[in-house]
Design a protein around this motif. Structure first.
Motif, PDB file in Angstrom:
ATOM      1  N   ASP A 227       0.846  -1.194   0.000  1.00  0.00           N
ATOM      2  CA  ASP A 227       0.000   0.000   0.000  1.00  0.00           C
ATOM      3  C   ASP A 227       0.881   1.243   0.000  1.00  0.00           C
ATOM      4  OD1 ASP A 227      -2.466   1.398   0.052  1.00  0.00           O
ATOM      5  OD2 ASP A 227      -2.329   1.654   2.221  1.00  0.00           O
ATOM      6  N   ILE A 228       0.444   2.239  -0.750  1.00  0.00           N
ATOM      7  CA  ILE A 228       1.106   3.547  -0.780  1.00  0.00           C
ATOM      8  C   ILE A 228       0.019   4.602  -0.656  1.00  0.00           C
ATOM      9  CG2 ILE A 228       2.443   5.185  -2.159  1.00  0.00           C
ATOM     10  CD1 ILE A 228       3.740   2.761  -3.560  1.00  0.00           C
ATOM     11  N   ARG A 229       0.144   5.439   0.365  1.00  0.00           N
ATOM     12  CA  ARG A 229      -0.815   6.534   0.572  1.00  0.00           C
ATOM     13  C   ARG A 229      -0.047   7.853   0.568  1.00  0.00           C
ATOM     14  NH1 ARG A 229      -5.735   4.342   3.879  1.00  0.00           N
ATOM     15  NH2 ARG A 229      -5.474   2.151   3.364  1.00  0.00           N
TER      16      ARG A 229
ATOM     17  N   ASP B  16       4.196  -5.857   2.946  1.00  0.00           N
ATOM     18  CA  ASP B  16       3.644  -7.166   3.305  1.00  0.00           C
ATOM     19  C   ASP B  16       2.423  -7.084   4.219  1.00  0.00           C
ATOM     20  OD1 ASP B  16       5.567  -8.466   1.785  1.00  0.00           O
ATOM     21  OD2 ASP B  16       6.920  -8.757   3.481  1.00  0.00           O
ATOM     22  N   ASP B  17       1.657  -6.008   4.102  1.00  0.00           N
ATOM     23  CA  ASP B  17       0.476  -5.801   4.943  1.00  0.00           C
ATOM     24  C   ASP B  17       0.769  -5.929   6.434  1.00  0.00           C
ATOM     25  OD1 ASP B  17      -1.442  -5.217   2.952  1.00  0.00           O
ATOM     26  OD2 ASP B  17      -1.678  -7.346   2.499  1.00  0.00           O
TER      27      ASP B  17
END
Length: 93
Positions: A5-7, A26-27
């Motif tokens: 994820d990238i925010r 890796d969550d």
């Protein structure tokens, strides 16, 4: 290790700092406050850092291998360039 994820939170203002990024691996592991900076030859990422007693800045977390740093920057800037960013009115220069 996989980037899962990238925010990106865009920074209001006219300075060189364009956005703050949160990257999840890796969550299960997250790194906050990666910065997107406008440089002379385009945008690049800067890893989270803190100021030492001597006044210099040291990275708190950073990639060990240049290949991974290049991949991380590529992935972050792809998201940034796609416009998939949040405006963050609380973050200003």
């Amino acid at each position: 290790m996989e980037i899962t994820d990238i925010r990106i939170r865009k920074v209001a203002g006219e300075g060189k700092l364009k956005a703050y990024v949160t990257v999840t691996f890796d969550d299960c592991f997250v790194v906050h406050n990666v910065k997107i900076i406008e440089g002379k030859s385009g945008v690049f990422i800067a890893m989270p850092s803190r100021k030492t007693r001597s006044g210099e800045y040291k990275d708190v977390a950073h990639p060990i291998h240049p290949e991974f740093r290049a991949e991380l920057q590529k992935r972050i800037l792809e998201v940034y360039d796609s416009g998939n960013v949040q405006d963050d009115p609380t973050v200003e220069l």
